[in-house]
Write an enzyme that holds these catalytic residues in place. Structure first.
Site, PDB file in Angstrom:
ATOM      1  N   GLY A 245       2.863  -4.457   7.873  1.00  0.00           N
ATOM      2  CA  GLY A 245       3.249  -3.354   8.749  1.00  0.00           C
ATOM      3  C   GLY A 245       4.159  -2.373   8.030  1.00  0.00           C
ATOM      4  O   GLY A 245       5.191  -2.769   7.507  1.00  0.00           O
ATOM      5  N   SER A 246       3.809  -1.088   7.954  1.00  0.00           N
ATOM      6  CA  SER A 246       4.568  -0.175   7.116  1.00  0.00           C
ATOM      7  C   SER A 246       4.109   1.264   7.339  1.00  0.00           C
ATOM      8  O   SER A 246       3.645   1.614   8.406  1.00  0.00           O
ATOM      9  CB  SER A 246       4.402  -0.588   5.657  1.00  0.00           C
ATOM     10  OG  SER A 246       3.037  -0.894   5.408  1.00  0.00           O
TER      11      SER A 246
END
Length: 249
Positions: free
Chosen positions: A207-208
């Site tokens: 997640g980013s």
């Protein structure tokens, strides 16, 4: 007629299929599956079920579906799946605007349009090249792990800048940014590699965000809040004026 509709590999009939799992994720899936199997053998069903769900989630996170890349040399393609959270004029990353002693021409420090794409844990996390060309720089910068959805993440978080230069001299850079959960940026390319638009260039666990810095004179063709697909969604079109300005920097 059968055989006339081709898939992305140029053979057979077009049809939906399960996405492949990227090799980077197979080891994590195998570990989770092995622990789950052990709990089943020990009779710990109350632990086995959550671990089974975790195994499926890990495999889903590292899914690597086929993408149909636009075959247009003027297209700048989305490097990440996710939600467009920011579109703003900012200077390019400072690390790419200075002379690093190599033969690579630094990018102009003039403000350009930055498009920020936030990837949740439910998105595909394989990143792809926005354009084709030669990878001129890959600059890794350690940093914090604040929420990648925040504007300051571009300056404070752990990140990696990638600069690509086309054969006509046009330069484009994008930045992989780690977030709250993401703790490692995994590159697939290095300086000197020749890549095609839409080619896989890396991933970020888990997640980013990815920032794309459009070349001078290029305007975005997407909107805030829009969902984009890596390797397929066109973020912007480089017109003749944009190419000339990009080379002239």
């Amino acid at each position: 007629m059968p055989g006339e509709i081709l898939d992305n590999q140029g053979r057979g009939e077009a049809s939906w299929r399960w996405p492949a799992i990227h090799p980077e994720g197979r080891k994590f899936g195998a570990i989770a599956a092995a622990v789950c199997l052990l709990t089943i053998i020990l009779g710990w069903a109350w632990v086995a079920w959550p671990l089974a769900v975790l195994t499926v989630c890990i495999l889903a996170f590292f899914r690597d579906p086929q993408r149909v890349v636009p075959q247009d040399e003027h297209s700048i393609i989305a490097p990440a799946d996710g939600l467009v959270t920011l579109i703003q004029k900012v200077p390019p990353p400072r690390e790419l605007t200075i002379d690093d002693g190599s033969d690579t021409r630094p990018i102009s420090a003039e403000p350009v349009t930055r498009i920020s794409i936030f990837m949740s844990v439910f998105d595909v996390h394989i990143n792809r090249a926005p354009i084709g060309g030669i990878v001129r720089r890959v600059v890794y910068i350690p940093g914090k792990f604040v929420n990648a959805d925040l504007d300051k993440a571009s300056e404070e978080n752990e990140r990696q800048h990638v600069m690509i230069e086309r054969g006509d001299g046009l330069q484009l850079c994008f930045t992989q940014i780690a977030g709250l959960v993401a703790r490692r940026i995994v590159p697939f390319v290095k300086p000197g590699d020749i890549i095609a638009g839409g080619q896989r260039v890396g991933l970020i666990r888990f997640g980013s965000r990815v920032d794309v810095y459009l070349p001078q004179g290029t305007e975005p063709q997407i909107l805030m809040g829009q969902k984009v697909i890596a390797g397929e969604t066109v973020l912007a079109q480089i017109g003749s004026a944009g190419v000339i300005e990009g080379i002239a920097q």
